[in-house]
Structures are given as structure tokens and as C-alpha cells.
Enzyme design. Sequence first.
Site: not given
Length: 359
Positions: A89, A158
Site C-alpha cells: 500500500e 479488518h
Amino acid sequence: MASLRCFLRSGKNAVSAVLRREFHRTPAAAVQVTVRDALNQAMDEELERDERVFLLGEEVAQYDGAYKVSRGLWKKYGDKRIIDTPITEMGFAGIAVGAAMAGLRPICEFMTFNFSMQAIDQVINSAAKTYYMSAGLQPVPIVFRGPNGASAGVAAQHSQCFAAWYGHCPGLKVVSPWSAEDAKGLLKAAIRDDNPVVVLENELMYGVPFELSDEAQSKDFVIPIGKAKIERQGKHITLVSHSRMVSLCLDAAAVLAKEGIECEVINMRTIRPLDTEAIETSVMKTNHLVTVEGGWPQFGVGAEILARIMEGPAFNFLDAPAVRVTGVDIPMPYAKILEDNSIPQIKDIIFSVKKTLNV
């Protein structure tokens, strides 16, 4: 013979009556579009409209996206416009920010915003602050998008809502769509904006169909960033929420309406800049306020709304303290029964409304 003529005459009249009769015409069915397809339409239309726009992220191209949001785009636009990245990322967010500084208009997809923490230096220090630090000489027209907040059964790492995280930072615009119309209009507005925009989607909403108006089906349709929408009119209490929690507020409002309590439901649409005026106007009418969000309570979106109401002219119109309904202040558990008790449910909203109204 006379009776036969009479029968034939009446039969002829009956036939002409049938021919004159207008058949019932069913109105055209409204187009049903899922949030996933609305996002796909928005990107497709903007990729077609502006050759500077491109999409990059993990599995966005050949796999059609982890959630199939980018389905078909790679086949249509090819490797230069739809780019699969490695699982890094920080790397591909940095590439995207650099591309924006060089004049392109990237859409940077995070498979989930939980992974954006790997790239938060690029989002905040590189994207959000550059326009200010360059005295307005260097715009960074970039979109960071992907699913945000709790999904189902994916545990603590998450399941976070990043609305308050990114809403905290000057230099960013932050939108949080609920319906298909929101998703299409806000994403198109974000792509056209010359500032970095964070688009917080919700995984559990991707497959939900909504009616899409003729206006929203137009390629020129955009929703202005910074404007909330009243999804349901009411006179007794104001419910303010964003993303999936709007669905819960509308469901709670439907239950409460049977008991004579009319809730006004506001879909925030934008987290930053916050449409304070819309909330204040509603509170001045209903005299009561409940905010609903899936994120944690401390320094959250609801906390900011309550602070602004307290500091502004609507405070004097409140007949009871404003109340927040939020996620529980713990990391998200994995067990379903604990997960269900960690995020707001319809019953929690109903309880808070009745508590606020003292009924």
C-alpha cells in the site's frame, strides 16, 4: 331471423366497445442498480470522459477487483489505465500521489481501508498537505477509495471505521456514500475534484440494490461534496448517520412511526466538509438529536456533530441532551454474537430515541 340480426348487432357493438377501451398501462419500472454497479458506472464514465483518469490497486485489473467493483474495466481500457499492483500500500499509494502531482487523476483502491494505515503517510503528509505547503501551486487531484468499517466475521484488524481518522485532517475531503445514487454521484464528484478525496465505501452495501433515478443515470450526474440529504422527513427527532447506518436509521424510523414517533433521517454523505447547516436546521425543527455511526465513540463523527450543535445556534432549540449511538469501545471480536453486540443495531437506535424523547 330477427333475433339473429339482434345478436349480430349486439356482438358488433361489443367488439367496437372492446376496440375503444384503453388497456391498462403499467408504469415503467424504476432501474434497480447495486452500489457495486453504481461505483463501476462512475469509474467507467470518468475513465471515458478524461484520459488522465486511471485506476490502480491490488487485483483491480485481471481479477476485476476483490469485490468486483472494477469488473470489465481492464478489458475495456487496458493495462495503462487499469493497473494491478503488488501488495504494498505504501508503494502504490506513493506512485498514485506522484502521478497526481504530475498532472494525472489517479483512483487508488485499497482492498480495505484497514490497509490504508500502511499508506497513511502518503495520504496525509504527501496528498493532503501539499497544496497548502506549496502555497496553492501544486494540486493533488487523487481519489483514495475502498470498503470501510465493519464487514462480517473479519475480526479486529479488518473492521475499523476510518471516517473520524481521515475526517480529522485538513486538506482532505471525505465522503461516505450509502445508496447507489450516493455512490455514483459522490465518486464522480471526487474524481473531478482537484483535491485529494477519501471515498469510504462499505463492503456489506456493495450487493444492495437501490432505485436509480433518470437524473442519476446521466453521465453528467454528480452529487456536490459537502451536502447532506434528508432521506425521511420527521418532526419529533433528528437521526444523523452515514454509510450503512442510514439503512438502520430508516428501519428504526419505520418501527417508531407505528408508535407515533416521526424521525427525520439525515444521510450525511460527506464527513469533511461537514454539512452542519443541514443538521442545525433539522434540530431546530425537531428539538432532539441522535447520531448513529459504526465507529468507536471516542473523538468520533458523532462527537464532532454534538460539539458543533452545542457551539452553534441549534443548541438553544434542544429539549433534551443529544445522544450518540456508536460501536462499542473495544477491538472488534471475531465471534458473531459478540460482533453483533459491538456494532449498532436497530434496537439500540429505538432505545436511544425513546430515551431522548422520554417515552
